[in-house]
Design a protein around this motif. Structure first.
Motif, PDB file in Angstrom:
ATOM      1  N   ALA A  32      46.148  43.386  29.579  1.00 51.18           N
ATOM      2  CA  ALA A  32      46.491  43.292  28.078  1.00 51.18           C
ATOM      3  C   ALA A  32      46.938  41.965  27.543  1.00 51.18           C
ATOM      4  O   ALA A  32      46.643  41.439  26.795  1.00 51.18           O
ATOM      5  CB  ALA A  32      47.186  44.703  27.672  1.00 51.18           C
ATOM      6  N   ARG A  33      48.143  41.593  28.341  1.00 49.86           N
ATOM      7  CA  ARG A  33      48.416  40.440  28.071  1.00 49.86           C
ATOM      8  C   ARG A  33      47.780  39.188  27.995  1.00 49.86           C
ATOM      9  O   ARG A  33      47.752  38.395  27.092  1.00 49.86           O
ATOM     10  CB  ARG A  33      49.814  40.121  29.134  1.00 49.86           C
ATOM     11  CG  ARG A  33      50.658  39.119  28.824  1.00 49.86           C
ATOM     12  CD  ARG A  33      51.561  38.597  29.831  1.00 49.86           C
ATOM     13  NE  ARG A  33      52.480  39.706  30.230  1.00 49.86           N
ATOM     14  CZ  ARG A  33      52.942  39.711  31.720  1.00 49.86           C
ATOM     15  NH1 ARG A  33      52.955  38.777  32.335  1.00 49.86           N
ATOM     16  NH2 ARG A  33      53.606  40.877  32.192  1.00 49.86           N
ATOM     17  N   ALA A  34      46.782  39.239  28.919  1.00 52.04           N
ATOM     18  CA  ALA A  34      45.799  38.098  28.961  1.00 52.04           C
ATOM     19  C   ALA A  34      44.768  38.164  27.913  1.00 52.04           C
ATOM     20  O   ALA A  34      44.462  37.093  27.300  1.00 52.04           O
ATOM     21  CB  ALA A  34      45.096  38.179  30.327  1.00 52.04           C
ATOM     22  N   LEU A  35      44.270  39.311  27.358  1.00 55.01           N
ATOM     23  CA  LEU A  35      43.732  39.265  26.268  1.00 55.01           C
ATOM     24  C   LEU A  35      44.167  39.085  24.936  1.00 55.01           C
ATOM     25  O   LEU A  35      43.746  38.522  24.313  1.00 55.01           O
ATOM     26  CB  LEU A  35      42.937  40.822  26.309  1.00 55.01           C
ATOM     27  CG  LEU A  35      41.948  41.055  25.295  1.00 55.01           C
ATOM     28  CD1 LEU A  35      40.723  40.344  25.670  1.00 55.01           C
ATOM     29  CD2 LEU A  35      41.273  42.532  25.399  1.00 55.01           C
ATOM     30  N   GLY A  87      40.232  50.261  43.317  1.00 57.45           N
ATOM     31  CA  GLY A  87      40.919  49.057  43.667  1.00 57.45           C
ATOM     32  C   GLY A  87      42.234  49.215  44.460  1.00 57.45           C
ATOM     33  O   GLY A  87      42.511  50.284  44.784  1.00 57.45           O
ATOM     34  N   PRO A  88      42.988  48.223  44.703  1.00 55.98           N
ATOM     35  CA  PRO A  88      44.068  48.314  45.578  1.00 55.98           C
ATOM     36  C   PRO A  88      45.301  48.982  44.627  1.00 55.98           C
ATOM     37  O   PRO A  88      45.390  49.145  43.440  1.00 55.98           O
ATOM     38  CB  PRO A  88      44.473  46.903  45.820  1.00 55.98           C
ATOM     39  CG  PRO A  88      44.077  46.169  44.630  1.00 55.98           C
ATOM     40  CD  PRO A  88      42.779  46.844  44.234  1.00 55.98           C
ATOM     41  N   SER A  89      46.354  49.391  45.738  1.00 56.42           N
ATOM     42  CA  SER A  89      47.230  50.233  45.251  1.00 56.42           C
ATOM     43  C   SER A  89      48.315  49.275  44.801  1.00 56.42           C
ATOM     44  O   SER A  89      49.503  49.870  44.290  1.00 56.42           O
ATOM     45  CB  SER A  89      47.872  51.527  46.166  1.00 56.42           C
ATOM     46  OG  SER A  89      48.005  50.635  47.626  1.00 56.42           O
ATOM     47  N   ASP A  90      48.459  48.026  45.339  1.00 57.43           N
ATOM     48  CA  ASP A  90      49.307  47.318  45.161  1.00 57.43           C
ATOM     49  C   ASP A  90      48.722  45.683  44.631  1.00 57.43           C
ATOM     50  O   ASP A  90      47.994  45.358  45.420  1.00 57.43           O
ATOM     51  CB  ASP A  90      50.181  46.779  46.398  1.00 57.43           C
ATOM     52  CG  ASP A  90      51.311  45.735  45.960  1.00 57.43           C
ATOM     53  OD1 ASP A  90      51.988  45.993  44.999  1.00 57.43           O
ATOM     54  OD2 ASP A  90      51.700  45.240  46.942  1.00 57.43           O
ATOM     55  N   PRO A  91      49.314  45.370  43.393  1.00 63.65           N
ATOM     56  CA  PRO A  91      49.911  46.112  42.570  1.00 63.65           C
ATOM     57  C   PRO A  91      49.558  47.281  41.855  1.00 63.65           C
ATOM     58  O   PRO A  91      48.262  47.434  41.797  1.00 63.65           O
ATOM     59  CB  PRO A  91      50.215  44.895  41.400  1.00 63.65           C
ATOM     60  CG  PRO A  91      49.074  44.009  41.405  1.00 63.65           C
ATOM     61  CD  PRO A  91      48.418  44.081  42.770  1.00 63.65           C
ATOM     62  N   VAL A 128      49.395  50.553  36.876  1.00 63.00           N
ATOM     63  CA  VAL A 128      50.145  50.167  35.255  1.00 63.00           C
ATOM     64  C   VAL A 128      50.434  48.874  35.385  1.00 63.00           C
ATOM     65  O   VAL A 128      50.265  48.229  34.031  1.00 63.00           O
ATOM     66  CB  VAL A 128      51.336  50.930  35.324  1.00 63.00           C
ATOM     67  CG1 VAL A 128      52.213  50.690  34.184  1.00 63.00           C
ATOM     68  CG2 VAL A 128      51.036  52.530  35.517  1.00 63.00           C
ATOM     69  N   VAL A 129      50.677  47.986  36.397  1.00 62.95           N
ATOM     70  CA  VAL A 129      50.923  46.730  36.156  1.00 62.95           C
ATOM     71  C   VAL A 129      49.571  45.720  35.908  1.00 62.95           C
ATOM     72  O   VAL A 129      49.699  44.760  35.066  1.00 62.95           O
ATOM     73  CB  VAL A 129      51.553  46.188  37.510  1.00 62.95           C
ATOM     74  CG1 VAL A 129      51.916  44.580  37.503  1.00 62.95           C
ATOM     75  CG2 VAL A 129      52.822  46.801  37.772  1.00 62.95           C
ATOM     76  N   ARG A 130      48.504  46.132  36.545  1.00 61.74           N
ATOM     77  CA  ARG A 130      47.232  45.388  36.263  1.00 61.74           C
ATOM     78  C   ARG A 130      46.909  45.719  34.983  1.00 61.74           C
ATOM     79  O   ARG A 130      46.278  44.892  34.146  1.00 61.74           O
ATOM     80  CB  ARG A 130      46.208  45.950  37.412  1.00 61.74           C
ATOM     81  CG  ARG A 130      46.544  45.326  38.652  1.00 61.74           C
ATOM     82  CD  ARG A 130      45.468  45.554  39.528  1.00 61.74           C
ATOM     83  NE  ARG A 130      45.560  47.096  40.270  1.00 61.74           N
ATOM     84  CZ  ARG A 130      44.499  47.789  40.581  1.00 61.74           C
ATOM     85  NH1 ARG A 130      43.279  47.315  40.582  1.00 61.74           N
ATOM     86  NH2 ARG A 130      44.694  49.328  41.048  1.00 61.74           N
ATOM     87  N   ASP A 165      33.298  38.772  32.324  1.00 57.99           N
ATOM     88  CA  ASP A 165      34.049  39.651  31.480  1.00 57.99           C
ATOM     89  C   ASP A 165      34.268  40.869  31.845  1.00 57.99           C
ATOM     90  O   ASP A 165      35.087  41.727  31.141  1.00 57.99           O
ATOM     91  CB  ASP A 165      32.967  39.899  30.337  1.00 57.99           C
ATOM     92  CG  ASP A 165      32.558  38.859  29.621  1.00 57.99           C
ATOM     93  OD1 ASP A 165      33.440  37.995  29.342  1.00 57.99           O
ATOM     94  OD2 ASP A 165      31.277  38.520  29.024  1.00 57.99           O
ATOM     95  N   ILE A 166      34.243  41.252  32.973  1.00 58.68           N
ATOM     96  CA  ILE A 166      34.760  42.745  33.659  1.00 58.68           C
ATOM     97  C   ILE A 166      36.125  42.362  34.427  1.00 58.68           C
ATOM     98  O   ILE A 166      36.360  41.250  35.035  1.00 58.68           O
ATOM     99  CB  ILE A 166      33.931  42.815  34.616  1.00 58.68           C
ATOM    100  CG1 ILE A 166      32.457  43.369  34.309  1.00 58.68           C
ATOM    101  CG2 ILE A 166      34.399  44.213  35.400  1.00 58.68           C
ATOM    102  CD1 ILE A 166      31.340  43.587  35.279  1.00 58.68           C
ATOM    103  N   VAL A 167      37.123  43.125  33.997  1.00 62.85           N
ATOM    104  CA  VAL A 167      38.459  42.988  34.588  1.00 62.85           C
ATOM    105  C   VAL A 167      38.706  44.554  35.282  1.00 62.85           C
ATOM    106  O   VAL A 167      38.678  45.605  34.717  1.00 62.85           O
ATOM    107  CB  VAL A 167      39.457  42.859  33.540  1.00 62.85           C
ATOM    108  CG1 VAL A 167      41.022  42.599  33.905  1.00 62.85           C
ATOM    109  CG2 VAL A 167      39.304  41.636  32.583  1.00 62.85           C
TER     110      VAL A 167
END
Length: 691
Positions: free
Chosen positions: A652-655, A638-642, A645-647, A367-369
């Motif tokens: 949000a799209r997945a939820l 976390g990583p800078s790529d992607p 904002v993209v992540r 449940d952690i993203v």
């Protein structure tokens, strides 16, 4: 040394007690002037007391409330003031003239009766104008909202009584001086006339054609708007005014999400504390009205904080909920077991995932993203040694917290030592930005905060007396004034101080085209003008909303803070930082207990390590934490790529997809539970297809 700011604290306390003391003494002076009798004393005491009472309502409303708890309300004070004034007039005359003052008393009673009538009608007007839904950035013209009457008539009962009493009090005083009763008659008549006009203006707002729509009609309009707008993603927030920053930091990332965003609030006062945004805002104070979102197209809500009212929105089964927090740190509050109530917990990077696993508070790893921190895109990266002659140090201590842990904040044990050491370095410019909640739980923290600010002001005064270099041109101050006015126009001009809820809906109907871009440009211009408006050597105390902490990050060469989310966010720049250890732990144990400390220096409460720390900042060759900061940044954010904002958008799209699947499953269960008559099933199938 620490006792030097004491006079400033005494001055502050004396200023708070000045007006109440003047009011109390004025009544004593009135009583003496009435029973002697003494016209000069009676006039002076009455005038001073009334002026002080008006000033008290204008600038010290908390003190007004304290008077009320002592049953010395503004009505009681004004009645006593008038009574003493009439007694003084009676004693100034012989007994043959006492009867004419009965007319004054009757006139005053009529005035007070009209005052209470005005107060009652004002309550009715406020109730008719208090709708169940409050909005911003939404066209609410269908609700027939009219501009509010002046707050003096509708809300500020005490001020209204004092202001309307001015003519009657002035008339009675003039009668005391001249002996002519006509002054008192005219003054009382004018006060009564003002009250009559106020009652009439309020009564007009109760006419059927002047009222807004009913509560049920407003809710019907809201449901129609939801159907037309079809929101998909949103943010839910509930809290006090001091916590508004927690919601404001997510406005820009929310605006960049795919879909149609919506902000859901629960407290009416919070509507005006959300900074300028084009996102539609709805405030639904009642739980029953909040439940109407269940049948909307809203699929998911992000939650920047937990509150008592969060559990109410979590009951809506058609909406998925993600806890995004307003910042991440190693403190236990960042791993609150309440997070189990959400469908998902969105964190910045692997460190938070590990933190939840170690805390063992019931949050499952699935449940952690990890989404990064989309707010940090505006932070400029590390560029090496300070560019100018001064090293800018940002001291941003956190607040004391709710758990009473002395290690939460450094401001009590170490704050003054840190600031004193920094101010002693002639090549340091200090930016001091305490947490907005500092002193809200532990009074010693608030007192230390005041002492630190006084130290900084004294240091600025000493520097100003001995330096003439680096002073900005007069044009810099003019530019700051211009950019401030422009930013205020874009962000706050839609609200008037005396506007009620419905007028705020009227003033904030639909956003101006391109206003979000204009606000961003105006904010950047203001920040540039702000830093250029004072000498490069001048220390700054930053306690307002602007400049925000991210702007301070960009101006700083070094951060000094506590174990808090400030450290995690600052690491986006990879600049040097230090954490103050007031926990009582040994340094090695402190580093092991709080992973965010491992890429920075650790300061003891005596601040003895600051000179060496400043030397490493000025000479990057002595900075031994460069690689550690880069590694810790990846671990925390976390990583800078992607990009984050993209992540954030992908999460949000997945939820939203999960919400769609859940709604489809609910529809199937509903259909399977109903009778199998063809006409009923066909009607429900059609309804499900339309939704």
């Amino acid at each position: 040394m620490s006792a030097s700011p004491l006079p400033a604290r005494l001055r502050t306390a004396a200023a708070r007690l000045l007006l109440p003391t003047v009011i109390v003494l004025s009544f004593a002076g009135q009583a003496v002037g009435a029973f002697l009798p003494s016209v000069p004393l009676l006039v002076a005491a009455t005038a001073v007391g009334l002026a002080a009472d008006i000033a008290l309502h204008r600038w010290q409303r908390k003190t007004v409330a304290k008077f009320g708890r002592l049953h010395a309300t503004v009505t009681v004070r004004q009645v006593v003031r008038d009574l003493l004034l009439v007694i003084g007039l009676v004693r100034l005359e012989d007994k043959s003239h006492e009867t004419r003052y009965l007319a004054f008393v009757c006139g005053l009673l009529v005035f007070y009766g009209l005052h209470f009538a005005c107060r009652a009608v004002a309550i009715l007007v406020r109730r008719t104008r208090t709708l169940p839904v409050l909005t911003r950035n939404i066209d609410a013209s269908a609700l027939r909202l009219s501009p509010a009457l002046p707050a003096l008539l509708t809300h500020r009962t005490g001020q209204r009584l004092l202001v309307f009493s001015l003519p009657s009090t002035a008339g009675l005083l003039a009668t005391a001086v001249t002996g002519s009763a006509w002054w008192a008659v005219a003054g009382i008549a004018l006060s009564a006339a003002l009250a009559v006009v106020s009652v009439a203006m309020l009564l007009l707002r109760l006419l059927p054609g002047r009222r807004p729509v009913t509560s049920e009609q407003a809710l019907e309009w809201f449901e129609e708007w939801l159907t037309e707008y079809r929101p998909t993603v949103g943010m839910y927030f509930s809290g006090g005014t001091s916590s508004a920053y927690q919601a404001n930091m997510w406005l820009e990332p929310l605006a960049k999400l795919e879909g149609r965003p919506l902000i859901v609030l629960r407290e009416r006062f919070m509507v005006k504390h959300i900074t300028s945004t084009d996102i539609p805002i709805v405030c639904l104070p009642k739980v029953a009205d909040l439940m109407r979102l269940e049948h909307s197209t809203l699929k998911m809500l992000i939650h920047p904080s937990n509150s008592g009212k969060t559990s109410q929105v979590l009951r809506i089964p058609t909406i998925k909920h993600a806890f995004v927090n307003h910042g991440e740190s190693d403190k236990l509050s960042s791993c609150n077991p309440y997070a189990k109530a959400y469908d998902e917990v969105w964190v910045a990077g692997p460190a938070a995932r590990e933190r939840y696993a170690l805390a063992d508070v019931g949050i499952e790893d699935k449940d952690i993203v990890e989404i990064g921190r989309p707010q940090l895109d505006a932070i400029t990266p590390y560029a090496g040694a300070p560019a100018g002659p001064y090293t800018t140090v940002l001291y941003a201590p956190t607040w004391e917290g709710w758990d009473g842990n002395p290690g939460n904040t450094s401001i009590i044990e170490a704050g003054e030592n840190i600031v004193r050491t920094l101010l002693a370095d002639p090549l340091v410019r200090l930016l001091y930005k305490p947490h907005p909640l500092t002193g809200s739980v532990v009074p010693q923290a608030g007192a230390a905060n005041l002492r630190i600010q006084e130290m900084i002001r004294a240091a600025n005064a000493a520097r100003a007396a001995e330096r003439t270099d680096g002073r900005p041109a007069p044009a810099a101050a003019a530019e700051l004034a211009r950019t401030t006015a422009e930013l205020e126009r874009l962000t706050t001009s839609s609200f008037r101080a005396n506007a009620d809820d419905t007028e705020r809906m009227l003033l904030q109907t639909t956003p101006e085209p391109g206003r979000a871009e204009a606000v961003a440009a105006a904010t950047a211009a203001w920040e540039s003008a702000y830093w250029a408006s004072f000498p490069a050597w001048e220390h700054q105390i930053v306690t307002g909303a602007r400049p925000n902490v991210y702007a301070c990050f960009n101006a700083a060469d070094l951060l000094l803070s506590d174990v808090s989310s400030v450290i995690s966010d600052y690491l986006a720049s990879e600049k040097p930082y230090a954490v103050t250890n007031t926990s009582g732990l040994l340094e090695q144990d402190f580093r092991e207990a709080f992973p965010t400390v491992r890429a920075g220096a650790v300061l003891t409460p005596d601040a003895s390590g600051i000179p060496a720390l400043l030397e490493s900042v000025r000479d990057p060759a002595k900075d031994t934490y460069v690689e550690a900061r880069a590694e810790l940044k990846r671990h925390l954010l976390g990583p800078s790529d992607p990009p984050s904002v993209v992540r954030f958008n992908e999460a949000a799209r997945a939820l939203c997809t999960k919400a769609d699947a859940h709604r489809a499953a609910m529809a199937v269960r509903t259909l399977s539970a109903i009778p199998t008559q063809p006409d009923v099933r066909s009607a429900l199938d059609d309804r499900q297809l339309k939704s």
